[in-house]
Design a protein around this motif. Structure first.
Motif, PDB file in Angstrom:
ATOM      1  N   ASP A  61     -20.302 -12.786   5.407  1.00 53.82           N
ATOM      2  CA  ASP A  61     -19.309 -11.707   5.402  1.00 53.82           C
ATOM      3  C   ASP A  61     -19.771 -10.532   6.264  1.00 53.82           C
ATOM      4  O   ASP A  61     -18.981  -9.947   7.013  1.00 53.82           O
ATOM      5  CB  ASP A  61     -19.057 -11.232   3.977  1.00 53.82           C
ATOM      6  CG  ASP A  61     -18.295 -12.241   3.133  1.00 53.82           C
ATOM      7  OD1 ASP A  61     -17.682 -13.157   3.698  1.00 53.82           O
ATOM      8  OD2 ASP A  61     -18.337 -12.113   1.883  1.00 53.82           O
ATOM      9  N   GLY A 123     -11.135  -5.166 -11.823  1.00 54.78           N
ATOM     10  CA  GLY A 123     -11.923  -5.712 -10.723  1.00 54.78           C
ATOM     11  C   GLY A 123     -13.399  -5.872 -11.005  1.00 54.78           C
ATOM     12  O   GLY A 123     -14.129  -6.419 -10.183  1.00 54.78           O
ATOM     13  N   ASN A 428      -8.808   1.575  -0.445  1.00 57.48           N
ATOM     14  CA  ASN A 428      -7.770   0.865  -1.191  1.00 57.48           C
ATOM     15  C   ASN A 428      -8.157   0.850  -2.661  1.00 57.48           C
ATOM     16  O   ASN A 428      -9.340   0.851  -3.005  1.00 57.48           O
ATOM     17  CB  ASN A 428      -7.601  -0.555  -0.662  1.00 57.48           C
ATOM     18  CG  ASN A 428      -8.885  -1.366  -0.717  1.00 57.48           C
ATOM     19  OD1 ASN A 428      -9.896  -0.994  -0.119  1.00 57.48           O
ATOM     20  ND2 ASN A 428      -8.862  -2.483  -1.419  1.00 57.48           N
ATOM     21  N   ALA A 431      -7.967  -4.938  -4.424  1.00 62.71           N
ATOM     22  CA  ALA A 431      -8.179  -5.868  -3.325  1.00 62.71           C
ATOM     23  C   ALA A 431      -6.893  -6.542  -2.882  1.00 62.71           C
ATOM     24  O   ALA A 431      -6.730  -6.879  -1.700  1.00 62.71           O
ATOM     25  CB  ALA A 431      -9.216  -6.919  -3.721  1.00 62.71           C
ATOM     26  N   GLY A 432      -5.955  -6.738  -3.804  1.00 67.43           N
ATOM     27  CA  GLY A 432      -4.741  -7.472  -3.475  1.00 67.43           C
ATOM     28  C   GLY A 432      -3.964  -6.892  -2.315  1.00 67.43           C
ATOM     29  O   GLY A 432      -3.337  -7.632  -1.548  1.00 67.43           O
ATOM     30  N   LEU A 434      -4.989  -5.807   0.379  1.00 68.26           N
ATOM     31  CA  LEU A 434      -5.567  -6.158   1.675  1.00 68.26           C
ATOM     32  C   LEU A 434      -5.098  -7.518   2.178  1.00 68.26           C
ATOM     33  O   LEU A 434      -5.369  -7.882   3.320  1.00 68.26           O
ATOM     34  CB  LEU A 434      -7.105  -6.176   1.568  1.00 68.26           C
ATOM     35  CG  LEU A 434      -7.757  -4.877   1.121  1.00 68.26           C
ATOM     36  CD1 LEU A 434      -9.254  -5.064   0.957  1.00 68.26           C
ATOM     37  CD2 LEU A 434      -7.475  -3.754   2.121  1.00 68.26           C
ATOM     38  N   TYR A 435      -4.403  -8.257   1.330  1.00 66.15           N
ATOM     39  CA  TYR A 435      -3.961  -9.602   1.698  1.00 66.15           C
ATOM     40  C   TYR A 435      -2.527  -9.626   2.194  1.00 66.15           C
ATOM     41  O   TYR A 435      -1.966 -10.693   2.417  1.00 66.15           O
ATOM     42  CB  TYR A 435      -4.138 -10.549   0.512  1.00 66.15           C
ATOM     43  CG  TYR A 435      -5.593 -10.821   0.199  1.00 66.15           C
ATOM     44  CD1 TYR A 435      -6.278 -11.831   0.856  1.00 66.15           C
ATOM     45  CD2 TYR A 435      -6.284 -10.042  -0.720  1.00 66.15           C
ATOM     46  CE1 TYR A 435      -7.631 -12.074   0.587  1.00 66.15           C
ATOM     47  CE2 TYR A 435      -7.626 -10.275  -0.997  1.00 66.15           C
ATOM     48  CZ  TYR A 435      -8.284 -11.301  -0.339  1.00 66.15           C
ATOM     49  OH  TYR A 435      -9.613 -11.525  -0.602  1.00 66.15           O
ATOM     50  N   ARG A 459     -13.248  -5.199  -1.005  1.00 66.30           N
ATOM     51  CA  ARG A 459     -14.652  -5.250  -0.656  1.00 66.30           C
ATOM     52  C   ARG A 459     -14.860  -6.083   0.590  1.00 66.30           C
ATOM     53  O   ARG A 459     -13.913  -6.658   1.105  1.00 66.30           O
ATOM     54  CB  ARG A 459     -15.476  -5.838  -1.802  1.00 66.30           C
ATOM     55  CG  ARG A 459     -15.304  -5.077  -3.090  1.00 66.30           C
ATOM     56  CD  ARG A 459     -16.315  -5.471  -4.162  1.00 66.30           C
ATOM     57  NE  ARG A 459     -16.115  -4.587  -5.310  1.00 66.30           N
ATOM     58  CZ  ARG A 459     -16.768  -3.449  -5.474  1.00 66.30           C
ATOM     59  NH1 ARG A 459     -17.718  -3.138  -4.600  1.00 66.30           N
ATOM     60  NH2 ARG A 459     -16.506  -2.662  -6.473  1.00 66.30           N
ATOM     61  N   ASP A 462     -13.119  -9.363   1.273  1.00 70.74           N
ATOM     62  CA  ASP A 462     -11.671  -9.328   1.431  1.00 70.74           C
ATOM     63  C   ASP A 462     -11.237  -9.036   2.859  1.00 70.74           C
ATOM     64  O   ASP A 462     -10.044  -9.116   3.167  1.00 70.74           O
ATOM     65  CB  ASP A 462     -11.073  -8.286   0.484  1.00 70.74           C
ATOM     66  CG  ASP A 462     -11.360  -8.606  -0.971  1.00 70.74           C
ATOM     67  OD1 ASP A 462     -11.034  -9.720  -1.402  1.00 70.74           O
ATOM     68  OD2 ASP A 462     -11.926  -7.738  -1.665  1.00 70.74           O
ATOM     69  N   VAL A 463     -12.185  -8.662   3.710  1.00 73.79           N
ATOM     70  CA  VAL A 463     -11.843  -8.391   5.110  1.00 73.79           C
ATOM     71  C   VAL A 463     -12.749  -9.166   6.063  1.00 73.79           C
ATOM     72  O   VAL A 463     -12.910  -8.801   7.218  1.00 73.79           O
ATOM     73  CB  VAL A 463     -11.919  -6.878   5.422  1.00 73.79           C
ATOM     74  CG1 VAL A 463     -10.783  -6.128   4.739  1.00 73.79           C
ATOM     75  CG2 VAL A 463     -13.267  -6.295   5.019  1.00 73.79           C
ATOM     76  N   GLY A 468      -6.894  -9.489   6.139  1.00 69.20           N
ATOM     77  CA  GLY A 468      -7.768  -8.332   6.019  1.00 69.20           C
ATOM     78  C   GLY A 468      -8.614  -8.112   7.253  1.00 69.20           C
ATOM     79  O   GLY A 468      -8.743  -6.982   7.753  1.00 69.20           O
TER      80      GLY A 468
END
Length: 483
Positions: A61, A123, A428, A431-432, A434-435, A459, A462-463, A468
């Motif tokens: 990541d 989360g 944000n 996390a949701g 970001l999708y 986090r 997520d990108v 993301g």
């Protein structure tokens, strides 16, 4: 670092070509515009997992986000993990590895001095409780004429429940040496090794690391989203402080009675709302002198707590980590804002706004003036203090039961911070968001119109790919320096 604003001529051109995000509000000033554009203080960060368990995934990541221009990684340094075993015994083994991995990827560090519990909030996939020795160490002490006992450091709510998620601000002077010792131990461990790699040190000021009261947390019932939450000012220390502050403000009990229309015969009769439901349903928190005075004290106590802890950390750090700003986080408490039964009540129970000012006015930051201008209490100090605001990805949902103005709130907060000369960066909330492109469109809108200078994404995983990664890379390409 000090904020550099976009030149007026450039800003004018940008605003002229702007879309709806930059339309001037009918009752307020022209929005700040894209102040991050061409600004050397633009930052693009990611949060590490609450606790890294899969090191191969973590490294992958980091490689992915480093490749498209992320600057730094925000890492929670859990008090309960480092000093949980015993007072003044610190175990940095985990952080030695995390920091080494992050910097080996060419990324900077933005550690969070996490003086709060991990676990039990949205989360949270990891649990780290505050050190158990902390509660025991001070149980036999007294402060402000109050014997602390088992719960003396903890918030007590209107329901009579105690929270162990963070130490209440009314006990700051009791435990400030603990924050100082932890900061000094962190400094001793990493001050030389990562002197140039730490670009910001974020300071936890409450539950979830946010400057707020635990008004919608697990210790109470029926207080979660989207309710008004619960007041957290019923500990003996809080009540004593409210009494003392009120008498100091008015000068005498007789003057209090005159202002509030009461008939008190003793200072001890001054208390937080005894019927909190009626306090909100009757709009006493908005419409009575007692209610406005109480909310002013409640909000002011939170801001003063933030100042005390931030100032302690800044003084303890001294000249170490010379590149590091100091950050604090304010949550986007966006629900129940237009609920006719109790408008803006959740922001009140979390401690974020005053009601003695016009909460509908841009001039007061819609009630957020003191929370934002906490950063300005350190003007002229050795480090810039920046504020992080959450919920940048969210939409307004101005209908029952949410009564949410999340997107609008992001605009209010960014606008006021800009006009107050405070550097504001965003996060944000979940996390949701970001999708979806819709979530990123809202983030883009905050940067295009409302004064945000940086983003920290919750986090890193997520990108690292998909929507993301694509949208964050685009944001960085727009606002970041040419790489």
């Amino acid at each position: 670092m000090r904020r550099t604003t976009v030149p007026a001529a450039v800003l004018g051109l940008l605003l002229a070509g702007a879309g709806p995000a930059q339309a001037a509000p009918a009752d307020g000033p022209v929005p700040p515009g894209p102040v991050a554009l061409g600004n050397p203080e633009f930052t693009a960060n990611v949060m590490a997992p609450l606790k890294v368990t899969d090191w191969a995934d973590f490294e992958a990541d980091l490689d992915a986000v480093a490749a498209y221009g992320v600057d730094a990684v925000s890492v929670d340094v859990w008090w309960g993990d480092v000093e949980g075993a015993a007072d003044n015994q610190f175990d940095w083994t985990y952080y030695d590895r995390v920091f080494d991995v992050v910097t080996s990827k060419g990324l900077d560090l933005a550690p969070i001095l996490s003086f709060h519990q991990c676990g039990g909030n949205v989360g949270d996939d990891y649990t780290s409780l505050l050190p158990e020795w902390l509660w025991q160490k001070y149980a036999g002490r007294s402060f402000q004429g109050v014997q602390l006992g088992e719960f003396g450091l903890q918030h007590r709510s209107e329901q009579g429940n105690h929270s162990r998620e963070s130490v209440q601000g009314w006990a700051d002077q009791v435990v400030m040496n603990e924050y100082r010792d932890f900061t000094r131990a962190f400094e001793d461990r990493y001050g030389e090794r990562y002197a140039e790699d730490v670009v910001e040190i974020n300071v936890s000021l409450g539950p979830s690391g946010e400057l707020r009261y635990p008004s919608y947390n697990q210790h109470d019932t029926g207080t979660g989203y989207p309710t008004r939450g619960a007041l957290q000012s019923y500990s003996p220390l809080a009540v004593r402080d409210f009494q003392k502050t009120t008498i100091q403000r008015y000068g005498s009990l007789e003057a209090v009675n005159a202002a509030w229309g009461t008939g008190y015969t003793a200072q001890d009769q001054i208390t937080p709302p005894q019927d909190a439901d009626a306090f909100f349903s009757s709009h006493a928190y908005l419409d009575t002198q007692y209610g406005r005075d109480f909310v002013d004290w409640y909000n002011g106590s939170l801001v003063d707590h933030g100042e005390r802890v931030l100032r302690t950390v800044i003084r303890t750090l001294g000249d170490d980590f010379p590149q590091a700003d100091i950050g604090y986080k304010v949550p986007g408490i966006h629900w129940s804002m237009t609920n006719p039964e109790h408008p803006r009540a959740t922001e009140v129970t979390t401690g974020l706004i005053q009601t003695s000012v016009d909460v509908d006015s841009w001039a007061t930051g819609h009630g957020y003036q003191r929370i934002v201008e906490l950063a300005n209490r350190f003007d002229g100090g050795p480090r810039e203090v920046v504020v992080h605001f959450t919920a940048l990805e969210m939409d307004d949902q101005d209908y029952a039961p949410q009564y949410s103005l999340a997107e609008t709130l992001v605009h209010w907060f960014g606008d006021y911070a800009f006009r107050a000369g405070v550097a504001v960066k965003g996060e944000n909330a979940l996390a949701g968001g970001l999708y979806s492109d819709a979530g990123w469109d809202n983030i883009d809108e905050a940067f295009a119109g409302w004064g945000y200078l940086g983003l920290t994404v919750l986090r890193v995983g997520d990108v690292s790919e998909g929507v993301g990664a694509r949208r964050y890379a685009q944001l960085i390409a727009t606002y970041g320096p040419q790489r």
